[in-house]
Design a protein around this motif. Structure first.
Motif, PDB file in Angstrom:
ATOM      1  N   LYS A 144       0.805  -1.213   0.000  1.00 37.47           N
ATOM      2  CA  LYS A 144       0.000   0.000   0.000  1.00 37.47           C
ATOM      3  C   LYS A 144       0.845   1.273   0.000  1.00 37.47           C
ATOM      4  CE  LYS A 144      -3.817  -2.356   0.177  1.00 37.47           C
ATOM      5  NZ  LYS A 144      -4.696  -2.429  -1.024  1.00 37.47           N
ATOM      6  N   TRP A 145       2.162   1.149   0.210  1.00 39.21           N
ATOM      7  CA  TRP A 145       2.990   2.353   0.269  1.00 39.21           C
ATOM      8  C   TRP A 145       3.212   2.904  -1.138  1.00 39.21           C
ATOM      9  CZ3 TRP A 145       7.458   1.831  -2.466  1.00 39.21           C
ATOM     10  CH2 TRP A 145       7.951   0.537  -2.671  1.00 39.21           C
ATOM     11  N   SER A 146       3.435   4.189  -1.244  1.00 41.61           N
ATOM     12  CA  SER A 146       3.651   4.835  -2.544  1.00 41.61           C
ATOM     13  C   SER A 146       5.003   5.537  -2.629  1.00 41.61           C
ATOM     14  CB  SER A 146       2.534   5.852  -2.821  1.00 41.61           C
ATOM     15  OG  SER A 146       2.507   6.835  -1.796  1.00 41.61           O
ATOM     16  N   HIS A 147       5.692   5.746  -1.510  1.00 40.75           N
ATOM     17  CA  HIS A 147       6.985   6.423  -1.515  1.00 40.75           C
ATOM     18  C   HIS A 147       7.930   5.703  -0.577  1.00 40.75           C
ATOM     19  CE1 HIS A 147       5.618   9.905  -3.842  1.00 40.75           C
ATOM     20  NE2 HIS A 147       4.518   9.897  -3.089  1.00 40.75           N
ATOM     21  N   ASN A 148       9.223   5.701  -1.011  1.00 40.56           N
ATOM     22  CA  ASN A 148      10.279   5.188  -0.146  1.00 40.56           C
ATOM     23  C   ASN A 148      11.463   6.130  -0.305  1.00 40.56           C
ATOM     24  OD1 ASN A 148      12.741   3.722   0.644  1.00 40.56           O
ATOM     25  ND2 ASN A 148      11.360   1.984   0.937  1.00 40.56           N
TER      26      ASN A 148
END
Length: 320
Positions: A84-88
């Protein structure tokens, strides 16, 4: 000559070798890479091309490898659930910093090569190259610090290739050879003769439209532009005959203005140059004037018969 331009040229050469019968300046059987070259500077673009190609290959394997792993190993049919994450932040820093560093290294390497190529100082010889539709003119300007007068000539497609290329000539292009080498559209009537182990400065221009002087074995090509003089240099290390072509579309006979550079030893070049200078200083032959008939002297010229009769009538006769 940037790494990108070198890379494109290498792939274009590979495509020509694999998929077409296009005439290339110096093709070799099975050749896929750039020409290594025979000059002092030619290893530079060859090395840069290999480095850039290696970087592109590594990036391609990494990117496409990650794509294929993601598509096949983590596909929905195997029960994979998307994150579900969109940025790292760390990942974005890495994939931004690494490409920037790669580009900086490639730019640094290319700049070094271009700087050395642009340095024409300390040249031992100067040759002026002028492009015309559709031939080249070579003028020898100086050699070993001495000016050269009267040594220059036009260089155009050789007669055998010119006859063969004519429409419905019926001649076989494969029969146009110099020794065992097929030279159809790659040979000239007068090659450019230069010495080996000599730094030669070329000043290149054109007399009508834009041309481009390209001999792959030298490791570079240079545009010939009307009203502008470009400079380049070479130092050929291996004697031999090296062929090239105009690399700028310059009109209907663009494909028929090849380049031939004949590199010889310094002693052989000095002998050739002396012969050319002597020929340029020789007075032109004067055509023989046909001899006019010399009139006979008046005392020996016979008088016309009428004149003789008139003279006899006027002479006094004898008394009987």
């Amino acid at each position: 000559m940037t790494s990108g331009g070198i890379r494109i040229k290498a792939w274009a050469a590979a495509a020509c070798a694999l998929f077409s019968g296009a005439v290339w300046a110096n093709p070799q059987p099975g050749q896929l890479n750039m020409t290594r070259g025979v000059t002092e500077w030619s290893p530079e673009p060859y090395f840069l091309n290999n480095v850039a190609l290696g970087v592109c290959t590594a990036i391609g394997l990494l990117v496409f490898g990650a794509m294929f792993i993601a598509m096949f190993r983590f596909r929905k049919s195997r029960g994979a659930v998307a994150e579900k994450w969109s940025h790292n932040t760390m990942l974005e820093v890495v994939w931004t910093t690494v490409p920037v560093l790669i580009l900086i290294v490639l730019a640094w390497m290319s700049t070094g090569g271009l700087t050395s190529f642009a340095n024409t100082t300390d040249s031992q010889m100067t040759v002026k190259v002028t492009g015309y539709q559709w031939k080249w003119r070579y003028d020898y300007v100086d050699y070993q610090g001495k000016a050269i007068d009267g040594v220059g000539f036009m260089s155009k497609l050789d007669e055998q290739s010119n006859d063969t290329r004519q429409l419905r000539s019926g001649l076989d292009p494969n029969a146009v050879k110099v020794g065992d080498e097929n030279t159809y559209l790659l040979n000239v009537d007068k090659p450019l003769v230069v010495p080996v182990d000599t730094k030669i400065r070329f000043v290149i221009t054109a007399g009508d439209v834009i041309h481009s002087w390209w001999v792959p074995a030298l490791g570079w090509k240079m545009d010939a532009i009307p009203g502008i003089v470009n400079a380049a240099w070479t130092n050929i290390k291996v004697p031999g005959t090296y062929r090239g072509q105009c690399a700028e579309l310059c009109g209907q006979d663009h494909g028929f203005m090849p380049i031939v550079v004949k590199a010889v030893s310094k002693a052989e070049f000095a002998q050739w140059l002396a012969q050319q200078q002597a020929a340029s200083k020789a007075p032109p032959a004067t055509p023989a004037t046909p001899a006019s008939p010399t009139p006979a002297p008046a005392s020996t010229t016979a008088a016309p018969a009428t004149a003789q009769v008139a003279t006899a009538a006027k002479a006094p006769g004898k008394q009987g």
